[in-house]
Design an enzyme around this catalytic site. Structure first.
Site, mmCIF file in Angstrom:
data_model
loop_
_atom_site.group_PDB
_atom_site.id
_atom_site.type_symbol
_atom_site.label_atom_id
_atom_site.label_comp_id
_atom_site.label_asym_id
_atom_site.label_seq_id
_atom_site.Cartn_x
_atom_site.Cartn_y
_atom_site.Cartn_z
ATOM 1 N N TYR A 113 1.063 -1.341 0.449
ATOM 2 C CA TYR A 113 -0.101 0.145 -0.036
ATOM 3 C C TYR A 113 0.860 1.090 -0.003
ATOM 4 O O TYR A 113 1.292 1.494 0.461
ATOM 5 C CB TYR A 113 -1.095 -0.226 1.054
ATOM 6 C CG TYR A 113 -2.046 -1.232 0.818
ATOM 7 C CD1 TYR A 113 -3.507 -0.816 0.563
ATOM 8 C CD2 TYR A 113 -1.785 -2.184 1.315
ATOM 9 C CE1 TYR A 113 -4.191 -1.484 0.748
ATOM 10 C CE2 TYR A 113 -2.546 -3.408 2.297
ATOM 11 C CZ TYR A 113 -3.701 -3.298 1.256
ATOM 12 O OH TYR A 113 -5.276 -4.011 1.169
ATOM 13 N N SER A 114 0.539 1.977 -0.692
ATOM 14 C CA SER A 114 1.634 3.664 -0.349
ATOM 15 C C SER A 114 1.038 4.057 1.155
ATOM 16 O O SER A 114 -0.074 3.956 1.060
ATOM 17 C CB SER A 114 0.853 5.055 -1.397
ATOM 18 O OG SER A 114 0.866 3.947 -3.307
ATOM 19 N N GLU A 120 2.966 5.036 -10.906
ATOM 20 C CA GLU A 120 2.857 4.039 -10.640
ATOM 21 C C GLU A 120 1.312 4.046 -10.287
ATOM 22 O O GLU A 120 0.119 3.735 -9.956
ATOM 23 C CB GLU A 120 2.598 4.253 -8.414
ATOM 24 C CG GLU A 120 3.563 2.721 -8.294
ATOM 25 C CD GLU A 120 4.093 2.920 -6.941
ATOM 26 O OE1 GLU A 120 5.403 3.150 -6.723
ATOM 27 O OE2 GLU A 120 3.283 3.470 -6.089
ATOM 28 N N TYR A 139 -2.532 0.544 -10.598
ATOM 29 C CA TYR A 139 -2.724 -0.796 -10.915
ATOM 30 C C TYR A 139 -3.577 -1.046 -11.462
ATOM 31 O O TYR A 139 -4.688 -0.498 -11.262
ATOM 32 C CB TYR A 139 -2.593 -1.303 -9.947
ATOM 33 C CG TYR A 139 -0.794 -1.834 -8.819
ATOM 34 C CD1 TYR A 139 -0.733 -2.457 -8.317
ATOM 35 C CD2 TYR A 139 -0.691 -0.160 -7.398
ATOM 36 C CE1 TYR A 139 0.826 -2.061 -8.624
ATOM 37 C CE2 TYR A 139 0.459 -0.307 -7.634
ATOM 38 C CZ TYR A 139 1.655 -1.328 -7.482
ATOM 39 O OH TYR A 139 2.816 -1.047 -6.747
ATOM 40 N N CYS A 174 -0.723 8.143 -9.677
ATOM 41 C CA CYS A 174 -1.016 6.922 -8.991
ATOM 42 C C CYS A 174 -2.784 6.556 -8.483
ATOM 43 O O CYS A 174 -3.628 7.552 -9.101
ATOM 44 C CB CYS A 174 -0.617 7.771 -7.377
ATOM 45 S SG CYS A 174 -0.418 5.930 -6.487
HETATM 46 P P1 NAP Z 1 -12.315 4.826 -7.542
HETATM 47 O O1 NAP Z 1 -12.552 5.408 -6.277
HETATM 48 O O2 NAP Z 1 -12.715 3.839 -8.035
HETATM 49 O O3 NAP Z 1 -12.268 5.997 -8.222
HETATM 50 C C1 NAP Z 1 -11.623 5.947 -9.058
HETATM 51 C C2 NAP Z 1 -11.643 7.020 -10.509
HETATM 52 O O4 NAP Z 1 -11.691 6.721 -11.533
HETATM 53 C C3 NAP Z 1 -13.443 7.138 -11.221
HETATM 54 O O5 NAP Z 1 -14.242 8.471 -10.838
HETATM 55 C C4 NAP Z 1 -13.432 5.622 -11.645
HETATM 56 O O6 NAP Z 1 -14.941 6.128 -12.278
HETATM 57 C C5 NAP Z 1 -12.184 7.075 -12.192
HETATM 58 N N1 NAP Z 1 -11.915 6.024 -13.629
HETATM 59 C C6 NAP Z 1 -12.263 4.568 -13.922
HETATM 60 N N2 NAP Z 1 -11.290 4.066 -15.555
HETATM 61 C C7 NAP Z 1 -10.680 5.170 -15.792
HETATM 62 C C8 NAP Z 1 -9.894 5.285 -16.564
HETATM 63 N N3 NAP Z 1 -9.758 5.062 -17.718
HETATM 64 N N4 NAP Z 1 -9.089 6.271 -16.963
HETATM 65 C C9 NAP Z 1 -9.337 7.818 -16.324
HETATM 66 N N5 NAP Z 1 -10.123 7.320 -14.921
HETATM 67 C C10 NAP Z 1 -11.254 6.347 -14.596
HETATM 68 O O7 NAP Z 1 -11.172 4.404 -7.860
HETATM 69 P P2 NAP Z 1 -10.000 3.081 -5.840
HETATM 70 O O8 NAP Z 1 -11.247 2.072 -5.989
HETATM 71 O O9 NAP Z 1 -9.966 3.739 -4.975
HETATM 72 O O10 NAP Z 1 -9.344 2.326 -7.232
HETATM 73 C C11 NAP Z 1 -7.699 3.370 -7.238
HETATM 74 C C12 NAP Z 1 -6.959 2.355 -7.912
HETATM 75 O O11 NAP Z 1 -5.184 2.184 -7.891
HETATM 76 C C13 NAP Z 1 -6.502 0.881 -7.351
HETATM 77 O O12 NAP Z 1 -6.728 0.446 -8.761
HETATM 78 C C14 NAP Z 1 -5.863 0.285 -6.290
HETATM 79 O O13 NAP Z 1 -5.111 0.168 -6.689
HETATM 80 C C15 NAP Z 1 -4.867 1.433 -7.310
HETATM 81 N N6 NAP Z 1 -3.669 2.193 -6.849
HETATM 82 C C16 NAP Z 1 -2.248 2.014 -6.683
HETATM 83 C C17 NAP Z 1 -1.718 2.763 -5.899
HETATM 84 C C18 NAP Z 1 -0.637 2.561 -6.166
HETATM 85 O O14 NAP Z 1 -0.229 2.602 -8.023
HETATM 86 N N7 NAP Z 1 0.499 2.808 -5.306
HETATM 87 C C19 NAP Z 1 -1.962 3.585 -4.228
HETATM 88 C C20 NAP Z 1 -3.366 2.744 -4.063
HETATM 89 C C21 NAP Z 1 -3.485 2.958 -5.558
HETATM 90 P P3 NAP Z 1 -15.888 5.628 -12.441
HETATM 91 O O15 NAP Z 1 -15.649 4.435 -11.778
HETATM 92 O O16 NAP Z 1 -17.355 6.471 -12.569
HETATM 93 O O17 NAP Z 1 -15.743 5.155 -14.005
#
Ligand code: NAP
Length: 363
Positions: A144-145, A361, A363, A321
């Site tokens: 986790y970040s 970064e 996922y 991210c």
């Molecule tokens: P969330 O609350 O569902 O919000 C994501 C947002 O992005 C929503 O508004 C969604 O819109 C939108 N979205 C969907 N497809 C998109 C696209 N192709 N381009 C741009 N925006 C888009 O998010 P979450 O569930 O917290 O998810 C966050 C993600 O980040 C997870 O996959 C997590 O694993 C990842 N993450 C990565 C890191 C890291 O890389 N270090 C750290 C933390 C989290 P709609 O749902 O309305 O389509």
């Protein structure tokens, strides 16, 4: 020698979070940040980037901090704790930070580390959830970040915070599936133990240059490293770091009830309006002029020309991210922007990456 850093940490208590606010805390055991002499370096940008001219090119060059590559950055600790010798922390606080009508729950949690997990802004930690998997083996760690600055939410360098969304979905057979680690974390009560590994990661370390332009692109919980950067920039006082550049955050979430840390960011903007820009993209409530869904890249497109000008500067750093899908969406708008100047975006991005100005970064 450990540097005593005076941290004046203050943040608004919000409806959704009940974090304690502290002021003027002296953190006795801080990682030493070496003062780097200010110096202008030119000629680093080659080929395609050298073809680009901007207004800023004709002005006096800005003071720049000598480049230290992320991988060589002094004092960055990785893998101090591994699955075989993890650190056992305790939960100090765990609160839901999304509204009841939000699609999904996101929690902000603070773990005690007693200063034993010496992380930097932009790093991650691993968590090993309690229990065993379906093969009777202990669960594997999940990364986790980190969502807190190195000083931590209480300003004493003795805590680490995470921002975690509870993963729950229905699979093809109609069964409800719950993510093991996210549910373990979101259900943790204050006082419980948590098994931590790390810290890890150097990709998202923040730029050392206090005059840099830092463009942060987050979807959902991808906000974590940027909360960490922004606390250091705007809520803390450091002897060797005073942010005086431009921080520009774009945050994409589904609904206004799922806007993460909104009150904190608004407070920062109030404190430092010249140095902080904040733009939200609320996908299920907002649209652009053409009626298209407001994704982060749709919001960015409204500032396309300005962003492109910033991307031509040597001391602009972009961080992305969150969801993987955002990367392609952002590339798509950049392709057309670069093309206006006759530039191939993919090649330009490759050079930005090499110069550590494009950091991803997802996922
Ligand atoms: P969330 O609350 O569902 O919000 C994501 C947002 O992005 C929503 O508004 C969604 O819109 C939108 N979205 C969907 N497809 C998109 C696209 N192709 N381009 C741009 N925006 C888009 O998010 P979450 O569930 O917290 O998810 C966050 C993600 O980040 C997870 O996959 C997590 O694993 C990842 N993450 C990565 C890191 C890291 O890389 N270090 C750290 C933390 C989290 P709609 O749902 O309305 O389509």
């Amino acid at each position: 020698m450990a540097a005593a850093v005076t941290a004046a940490v203050s943040f608004p208590s919000t409806k959704s979070t009940s974090l304690t606010s502290r002021t003027s805390i002296v953190a006795p055991e801080r990682v030493v940040f070496k003062k780097v002499p200010l110096q202008y370096t030119s000629g680093r940008v080659v080929s395609i980037r050298a073809q680009v001219t901007t207004d800023t090119d004709t002005q006096a060059p800005p003071a720049k901090v000598e480049k230290v590559h992320k991988k060589q950055e002094e004092g960055v600790v990785v893998n101090k704790f591994k699955p075989k010798n993890p650190y056992i922390g305790r939960v100090l606080l765990n609160s839901k930070i999304t509204g009841d009508d939000a699609p999904g729950e996101t929690w902000h949690m603070v773990f005690s580390t007693e200063g034993e997990v010496p992380y930097r802004e932009g790093q991650s930690i691993g968590v090993i959830p309690e229990g065993i998997d379906k093969n009777g083996k202990p669960h594997k760690l999940r990364l986790y970040s980190i969502a807190s600055s190195a000083l931590g939410d209480f300003g004493d360098s003795k805590t680490v915070s995470l921002c975690v969304k509870r993963l729950v979905y229905t699979n093809d057979s109609g069964e409800i599936v719950k993510g093991v680690c996210s549910n373990f974390l979101c259900d943790l009560k204050p006082g419980s133990e948590v098994t931590i590994t790390g810290p890890v990661g150097k990709e998202m370390l923040m730029p050392k240059d206090p005059n840099a332009t830092v463009i942060m692109l987050a979807t959902g919980t991808g906000i974590a490293p940027f909360r960490s950067f922004l606390w250091k920039m705007f809520f803390e006082k450091h002897d060797d770091y005073k942010f005086n550049g431009l921080a520009w955050l774009f945050l994409g979430v589904p609904t206004s009830s799922s806007l993460l840390y909104k009150e904190e960011f608004e407070k920062m903007k109030e404190k430092s309006p010249e140095n902080f820009r904040l733009d939200f993209a609320v996908s299920r409530e907002q649209t652009n002029d053409k009626g298209e869904k407001m994704y982060i890249q749709t919001r960015m497109a409204q500032y396309a020309e300005e962003l492109w000008q910033l991307l031509k500067k040597d001391n602009t750093f972009v961080y992305m991210c969150g969801l993987k899908g955002m990367e392609k969406g952002i590339d798509d708008i950049m392709v057309s922007l670069a093309a206006r100047d006759g530039i191939d975006w993919i090649e330009y991005k490759r050079q930005l990456k090499k110069a550590e100005q494009w950091n991803v970064e997802v996922y």
